[in-house]
Write a protein that holds these residues in place. Structure first.
Motif, PDB file in Angstrom:
ATOM      1  N   PHE A 104     -40.843 -45.338  88.494  1.00 27.38           N
ATOM      2  CA  PHE A 104     -40.655 -45.647  89.918  1.00 27.38           C
ATOM      3  C   PHE A 104     -39.695 -46.815  90.139  1.00 27.38           C
ATOM      4  O   PHE A 104     -39.056 -46.894  91.169  1.00 27.38           O
ATOM      5  CB  PHE A 104     -42.004 -45.957  90.578  1.00 27.38           C
ATOM      6  N   GLU A 105     -39.674 -47.720  89.179  1.00 30.74           N
ATOM      7  CA  GLU A 105     -38.855 -48.915  89.375  1.00 30.74           C
ATOM      8  C   GLU A 105     -37.465 -48.756  88.760  1.00 30.74           C
ATOM      9  O   GLU A 105     -36.725 -49.728  88.625  1.00 30.74           O
ATOM     10  CB  GLU A 105     -39.562 -50.143  88.760  1.00 30.74           C
ATOM     11  N   GLY A 132     -36.164 -47.324  92.360  1.00 31.94           N
ATOM     12  CA  GLY A 132     -36.842 -48.608  92.314  1.00 31.94           C
ATOM     13  C   GLY A 132     -36.691 -49.381  93.612  1.00 31.94           C
ATOM     14  O   GLY A 132     -37.641 -50.028  94.088  1.00 31.94           O
ATOM     15  N   THR A 133     -35.478 -49.340  94.212  1.00 24.33           N
ATOM     16  CA  THR A 133     -35.240 -50.026  95.489  1.00 24.33           C
ATOM     17  C   THR A 133     -36.117 -49.421  96.578  1.00 24.33           C
ATOM     18  O   THR A 133     -36.780 -50.136  97.352  1.00 24.33           O
ATOM     19  CB  THR A 133     -33.755 -49.899  95.880  1.00 24.33           C
ATOM     20  N   ARG A 152     -43.574 -50.306  98.933  1.00 20.40           N
ATOM     21  CA  ARG A 152     -44.728 -51.168  98.651  1.00 20.40           C
ATOM     22  C   ARG A 152     -44.852 -52.266  99.708  1.00 20.40           C
ATOM     23  O   ARG A 152     -45.953 -52.586 100.169  1.00 20.40           O
ATOM     24  CB  ARG A 152     -44.615 -51.802  97.262  1.00 20.40           C
ATOM     25  N   SER A 153     -43.704 -52.817 100.104  1.00 20.75           N
ATOM     26  CA  SER A 153     -43.738 -53.863 101.128  1.00 20.75           C
ATOM     27  C   SER A 153     -44.272 -53.304 102.436  1.00 20.75           C
ATOM     28  O   SER A 153     -45.101 -53.927 103.128  1.00 20.75           O
ATOM     29  CB  SER A 153     -42.331 -54.431 101.345  1.00 20.75           C
ATOM     30  N   CYS A 154     -43.777 -52.099 102.807  1.00 20.63           N
ATOM     31  CA  CYS A 154     -44.217 -51.484 104.059  1.00 20.63           C
ATOM     32  C   CYS A 154     -45.720 -51.196 104.022  1.00 20.63           C
ATOM     33  O   CYS A 154     -46.437 -51.421 105.007  1.00 20.63           O
ATOM     34  CB  CYS A 154     -43.444 -50.180 104.302  1.00 20.63           C
ATOM     35  N   VAL A 155     -46.207 -50.700 102.871  1.00 19.67           N
ATOM     36  CA  VAL A 155     -47.626 -50.376 102.738  1.00 19.67           C
ATOM     37  C   VAL A 155     -48.464 -51.660 102.874  1.00 19.67           C
ATOM     38  O   VAL A 155     -49.503 -51.673 103.554  1.00 19.67           O
ATOM     39  CB  VAL A 155     -47.900 -49.668 101.398  1.00 19.67           C
ATOM     40  N   SER A 156     -47.985 -52.748 102.247  1.00 22.11           N
ATOM     41  CA  SER A 156     -48.705 -54.017 102.335  1.00 22.11           C
ATOM     42  C   SER A 156     -48.811 -54.472 103.791  1.00 22.11           C
ATOM     43  O   SER A 156     -49.891 -54.857 104.267  1.00 22.11           O
ATOM     44  CB  SER A 156     -47.983 -55.096 101.516  1.00 22.11           C
ATOM     45  N   VAL A 157     -47.682 -54.433 104.475  1.00 22.89           N
ATOM     46  CA  VAL A 157     -47.682 -54.865 105.881  1.00 22.89           C
ATOM     47  C   VAL A 157     -48.583 -53.958 106.700  1.00 22.89           C
ATOM     48  O   VAL A 157     -49.351 -54.409 107.569  1.00 22.89           O
ATOM     49  CB  VAL A 157     -46.229 -54.859 106.430  1.00 22.89           C
ATOM     50  N   LEU A 158     -48.510 -52.656 106.450  1.00 21.11           N
ATOM     51  CA  LEU A 158     -49.326 -51.696 107.194  1.00 21.11           C
ATOM     52  C   LEU A 158     -50.819 -51.985 107.005  1.00 21.11           C
ATOM     53  O   LEU A 158     -51.595 -51.964 107.977  1.00 21.11           O
ATOM     54  CB  LEU A 158     -48.995 -50.277 106.707  1.00 21.11           C
ATOM     55  N   ASP A 182     -52.621 -48.582  92.152  1.00 19.75           N
ATOM     56  CA  ASP A 182     -51.672 -49.670  92.398  1.00 19.75           C
ATOM     57  C   ASP A 182     -50.243 -49.141  92.536  1.00 19.75           C
ATOM     58  O   ASP A 182     -49.378 -49.809  93.090  1.00 19.75           O
ATOM     59  CB  ASP A 182     -51.760 -50.683  91.262  1.00 19.75           C
ATOM     60  N   LEU A 183     -50.022 -47.925  92.019  1.00 21.48           N
ATOM     61  CA  LEU A 183     -48.689 -47.343  92.176  1.00 21.48           C
ATOM     62  C   LEU A 183     -48.373 -47.061  93.637  1.00 21.48           C
ATOM     63  O   LEU A 183     -47.208 -47.095  94.045  1.00 21.48           O
ATOM     64  CB  LEU A 183     -48.594 -46.040  91.374  1.00 21.48           C
ATOM     65  N   PHE A 184     -49.419 -46.784  94.405  1.00 23.18           N
ATOM     66  CA  PHE A 184     -49.191 -46.378  95.803  1.00 23.18           C
ATOM     67  C   PHE A 184     -49.701 -47.413  96.800  1.00 23.18           C
ATOM     68  O   PHE A 184     -49.174 -47.526  97.894  1.00 23.18           O
ATOM     69  CB  PHE A 184     -49.884 -45.024  96.057  1.00 23.18           C
ATOM     70  N   LEU A 185     -50.772 -48.134  96.410  1.00 29.05           N
ATOM     71  CA  LEU A 185     -51.324 -49.176  97.274  1.00 29.05           C
ATOM     72  C   LEU A 185     -51.358 -50.485  96.489  1.00 29.05           C
ATOM     73  O   LEU A 185     -51.879 -50.497  95.367  1.00 29.05           O
ATOM     74  CB  LEU A 185     -52.760 -48.835  97.701  1.00 29.05           C
TER      75      LEU A 185
END
Lengths: 353, 92
Positions: free
Chosen positions: A310-311, A316-317, A323-329, B50-53
């Motif tokens: 994935f990276e 990766g970009t 991941r950032s969007c999911v964290s904020v969500l 952790d790959l997705f969340l």
């Protein structure tokens, strides 16, 4: 040129004069004084005389090598007679005495005056061979004119070719017990200094004690308050080890006693522990897969690290943005949920009131 | 010291009563092992999420979510305790 000549010979004469003027001394192989002989390796003898008594005995010495005439015998004498030392009489020698100023001899705690004695030898030497094993001997009489007993210690005799000048006497004679008055004074000063130091320490000790007492009095209210606070704390706040011990004891005595009834609690604790120790894992292990009939390997055992895939590169970009969007969500959803719960809580509380 | 003393008295009494009772046997391993296996399966592989969340955020959010969701109950318990302290004078 003339000046150089004068300077050269001036230095030469000065050098010769210096060498000649230096006293030459000869150590005795044997020295006998009033019948007392200096033993080998020892350079003191003691002569005792009762009140108004006299003693006559040998005065002789032996020298191994005597190549030149050395007409004087010098030695030191420490005596308890502070006025005049005992009188010596000898037909073959003339004795002279000079008191060494500021010098005493410590004779087992008794401090004796020290004299330098010079015997001017008038007789002739008797040598076995020319200049070898020469002896000089006579009879010496020592009189004590005082009405008390005298004790005299004779030490460090040498045969010399020069008259003795008391001012040039080397007072650092290596004789145990001979000390100068300066040393005595220094010893007394040391004692006084020690006493002063002790007194100073005592004064300081008293002052420090008073200072400590005053400091203690001044700090007493603060210390009392601190002690009170500490006492209250110790009354109401358990020690840090208490809860750990309490829980362990509770587990041992309560949960173990309850058996399967305590299992739900243990399960919850286990789940909580596992939850707190979740480790991120991005590696999928693929086992080896074999064809059942022939045993041929269909898929080799391998592991795939998905995170590395994935990276990698452009993916990766995109993955980082995702991941950032999911964290904020997740955070926004949680905040939205919290706001809703707050509104609900306030509404209910308002209804209750 | 006081709190320690009270807790010690309470636990001593509790242990005294428990000691009068017979020991209850543990849950048979045949029943606990499937639960342990399931938990192992979940928690050994939950790391893949952790790959997705982002799990570090999820691990923080879940306890907070539980606290917020049960805030009214926590509030009631805290105030029930506070109301028991007479020196504070809280009646409602």
């Amino acid at each position: 040129m003339k000046k150089i000549f004068y300077v050269f010979f001036g230095f030469l004469f000065f050098f010769m004069f210096s060498v000649n003027s230096k006293a030459e001394t000869v150590q005795f192989k044997e020295f006998t004084f009033l019948g007392e002989t200096f033993p080998s390796g020892q350079n003191t003898i003691r002569i005792g005389l009762g009140a108004m008594q006299s003693k006559s005995s040998s005065f002789s010495f032996l020298v191994s090598d005597l190549t030149e005439t050395k007409p004087f015998v010098n030695f030191y004498m420490a005596t308890n007679n502070a006025m005049v030392p005992q009188t010596f009489e000898n037909a073959l020698a003339v004795f002279t005495f000079k008191k060494i100023p500021n010098s005493t001899y410590n004779d087992n705690g008794y401090f004796l005056d020290v004299y330098v004695v010079q015997a001017h030898l008038l007789g002739s030497w008797n040598c076995s061979v020319q200049g070898r094993n020469c002896t000089y001997g006579s009879i010496l009489t020592m009189k004590n004119f005082f009405n008390y007993g005298t004790s005299s210690i004779i030490f460090s005799p040498v045969l010399t070719d020069e008259m003795l000048d008391v001012n040039d006497v080397n007072l650092n004679v290596d004789v145990t017990g001979m000390i100068t008055q300066q040393q005595q004074t220094n010893q007394k000063l040391d004692v006084i200094n020690d006493q002063n130091t002790e007194a100073e320490n005592t004064r300081k000790g008293i002052w420090n004690t008073l200072k400590d007492v005053l400091t203690g009095v001044i700090e007493l209210p603060g210390k009392l308050i601190s002690l009170l606070i500490d006492a209250l704390k110790s009354l109401f706040i358990p020690s840090s080890d208490f809860f750990e011990d309490f829980i362990n004891a509770f587990k041992d005595n309560f949960l173990d006693k309850l058996g399967f009834l305590s299992y739900p609690f243990e399960l919850i604790a286990d789940i909580f522990d596992r939850y707190m120790n979740i480790a991120t894992n991005s590696v999928i292990e693929i086992p080896q897969i074999k064809e059942p009939f022939t045993g041929g390997v269909l898929i080799e055992a391998t592991s795939v690290n998905l995170k590395e895939i994935f990276e990698y590169g452009a993916i990766g970009t995109i993955y980082g943005i995702y991941r950032s969007c999911v964290s904020v969500l997740i955070i926004v959803m949680f905040l939205n949920f919290a706001i809703k719960k707050y509104d609900e809580f306030v509404k209910n509380k308002g209804g209750d009131n | 010291m006081i709190i320690e003393g009270i807790l010690n008295i309470v636990t001593s009494l509790l242990y005294f009563v428990l000691n009068l009772l017979p020991d209850i046997p543990d849950l048979p391993e045949a029943l606990t092992s499937p639960i342990t296996t399931v938990l192992d399966l979940i928690f050994n592989n939950v790391g893949l999420l952790d790959l997705f969340l982002p799990l570090n955020i999820v691990k923080l959010i879940i306890p907070l979510w539980l606290i917020v969701d049960n805030f009214d109950k926590i509030y009631s318990i805290v105030f029930w305790i506070i109301k028991k302290i007479p020196i504070l004078g809280i009646e409602k």
